[in-house]
Each structure stands twice: as structure tokens, then as C-alpha cells.
Design a protein around this motif. Structure first.
Motif, PDB file in Angstrom:
ATOM      1  N   ASP A  48       0.839  -1.194   0.000  1.00  0.00           N
ATOM      2  CA  ASP A  48       0.000   0.000   0.000  1.00  0.00           C
ATOM      3  C   ASP A  48       0.882   1.255   0.000  1.00  0.00           C
ATOM      4  N   LYS A  51       2.026   1.774  -3.525  1.00  0.00           N
ATOM      5  CA  LYS A  51       0.926   2.232  -4.370  1.00  0.00           C
ATOM      6  C   LYS A  51       0.664   3.718  -4.177  1.00  0.00           C
ATOM      7  N   LEU A  52       0.875   4.177  -2.948  1.00  0.00           N
ATOM      8  CA  LEU A  52       0.591   5.576  -2.643  1.00  0.00           C
ATOM      9  C   LEU A  52       1.761   6.491  -2.965  1.00  0.00           C
ATOM     10  N   TRP A  53       2.987   6.062  -2.625  1.00  0.00           N
ATOM     11  CA  TRP A  53       4.127   6.977  -2.712  1.00  0.00           C
ATOM     12  C   TRP A  53       4.976   6.834  -3.964  1.00  0.00           C
ATOM     13  N   THR A  91      -2.553  13.157  -6.056  1.00  0.00           N
ATOM     14  CA  THR A  91      -1.714  12.546  -5.015  1.00  0.00           C
ATOM     15  C   THR A  91      -2.283  12.864  -3.633  1.00  0.00           C
ATOM     16  N   ARG A  94      -5.471  10.846  -3.089  1.00  0.00           N
ATOM     17  CA  ARG A  94      -5.170   9.449  -2.724  1.00  0.00           C
ATOM     18  C   ARG A  94      -4.871   9.332  -1.236  1.00  0.00           C
ATOM     19  N   ALA A  95      -4.092  10.294  -0.718  1.00  0.00           N
ATOM     20  CA  ALA A  95      -3.744  10.265   0.708  1.00  0.00           C
ATOM     21  C   ALA A  95      -4.983  10.505   1.567  1.00  0.00           C
ATOM     22  N   LYS A  98      -7.399   7.438   1.691  1.00  0.00           N
ATOM     23  CA  LYS A  98      -6.775   6.165   2.081  1.00  0.00           C
ATOM     24  C   LYS A  98      -7.605   5.439   3.143  1.00  0.00           C
ATOM     25  N   LYS A  99      -8.313   6.173   3.986  1.00  0.00           N
ATOM     26  CA  LYS A  99      -9.139   5.533   5.021  1.00  0.00           C
ATOM     27  C   LYS A  99     -10.298   4.739   4.418  1.00  0.00           C
ATOM     28  N   TYR A 100     -10.638   5.026   3.149  1.00  0.00           N
ATOM     29  CA  TYR A 100     -11.706   4.296   2.465  1.00  0.00           C
ATOM     30  C   TYR A 100     -11.165   3.159   1.599  1.00  0.00           C
ATOM     31  N   VAL A 102      -7.291   1.982  -0.897  1.00  0.00           N
ATOM     32  CA  VAL A 102      -6.174   2.488  -1.694  1.00  0.00           C
ATOM     33  C   VAL A 102      -6.605   2.593  -3.150  1.00  0.00           C
ATOM     34  N   ARG A 164     -15.313   5.997  -1.934  1.00  0.00           N
ATOM     35  CA  ARG A 164     -15.868   6.523  -0.687  1.00  0.00           C
ATOM     36  C   ARG A 164     -17.311   6.072  -0.510  1.00  0.00           C
TER      37      ARG A 164
END
Length: 175
Positions: A48, A51-53, A91, A94-95, A98-100, A102, A164
Motif C-alpha cells: 500500500d 501504491k501511494l508513494w 496525489t 489518494r492520501a 486512504k481511510k476508504y 487504496v 468513498r
């Protein structure tokens, strides 16, 4: 490689030898990013965090290229601003979501990155010194990259809203 690339581009902007070396550093950085992604997928090392960074690292490199080319008056600032607002906005999105779940890069985003990278490589070769046919191809590719950037940005906004909504529906039903 971003600081080295930025310094090389801005310190010797019209020296063809330096521009070739600068383009080489940019191309090497893009290729190592591509290799990193393939290795991660092949050996199931996808995380994860990656995928995010990983896309954020891409944005730093391409962002420096866009800003540098605009500083050198080789690319209009409005192109750079629209592209960077989209890139960093997605970007950040996405951050924030992230709680919902990735939201990884999709095919459109990957095509956008590829098109941007090729267009930037062509521009970094010092476009004013290139033949007119080469310049036309570079301009067309940059236009395509610009359009893909905007269209895929809108697509990511829709995907984030859907992610979401699905999360909220699933967790509402679980209560």
C-alpha cells in the motif's frame, strides 16, 4: 536523482552536451521507476505504501522537468500549472481517501505517465535545436499528455467518489 536532474537542466540550459546528459539522467530515472514497478509486481512485493508513494516520486521527477522547462521558457507556464495542479491534487486525494481504501494507478494514469515521459524526453533534448518535424512530434505528444492528464484526473475524481460511496455503504450495512 531529482536534485541532480534539476541542477543539470537549469545550470546549462543551452549547451547541447549538457542537455543530452540531462535527458539521460531523466530517462534513467524514469526507467528505474518502471523497473521497480515491474519487479514489485513480478515478485509480489506490491505494498500500500508503494501504491501511494511511488506515484509521488514520479510527480517529483516529472514536476521538476515541467517547472524547469517553463523556467527556461521552453514550455508555457499554463501547461505546467494545469498538469502540476492535477498531479499533486490527485496525489493529495489518494492520501485523503486512504481511510476508504487504496486507489492505485489505473491504465489511463499509466498511459498519461508514459506520454508525459516521452514528451518530456523530447523537450529535454533542447527542442529549439531540433529539426522542425521533431518539434512538431514533441508538441503533439505534449498536447496528448496534457489532454490525458486532464481526462485521467477527472476519472480519478470519479473513482475516489465511488470508493468513498462504496465504503460508506458497506460500513453502514455492517452496523
Amino acid at each position: 536523482m531529482v536534485p541532480l536532474f534539476g541542477w543539470m537542466l537549469l545550470s546549462h540550459p543551452t549547451d547541447l552536451g549538457w542537455r543530452l546528459a540531462t535527458t539521460g539522467v531523466f530517462t534513467l530515472a524514469i526507467l528505474t521507476d518502471l523497473a521497480d514497478g515491474r519487479i514489485a509486481r513480478r515478485y509480489n512485493l506490491v505494498t500500500d505504501f508503494g501504491k501511494l508513494w511511488d506515484p509521488a516520486a514520479d510527480k517529483a521527477l516529472t514536476g521538476m522537468a515541467f517547472v524547469g522547462l517553463s523556467i527556461l521558457h521552453e514550455l508555457p507556464w499554463w501547461v505546467t500549472i494545469v498538469i502540476l495542479v492535477r498531479e499533486w491534487g490527485i496525489t493529495l486525494l489518494r492520501a485523503l481517501i486512504k481511510k476508504y481504501g487504496v486507489m492505485a494507478a489505473n491504465r489511463g494514469g499509466k498511459l498519461k505517465t508514459l506520454t508525459q515521459s516521452i514528451a518530456l524526453i523530447m523537450y529535454l533534448l533542447y527542442l529549439p535545436a531540433m529539426p522542425l518535424w521533431f518539434q512538431w512530434i514533441a508538441w503533439i505528444l505534449m498536447g496528448a499528455a496534457f489532454l490525458l492528464t486532464v481526462v485521467t484526473g477527472l476519472d480519478y475524481l470519479r473513482a475516489a467518489a465511488r470508493l468513498r460511496r462504496e465504503y460508506l455503504l458497506t460500513h453502514k450495512e455492517a452496523q
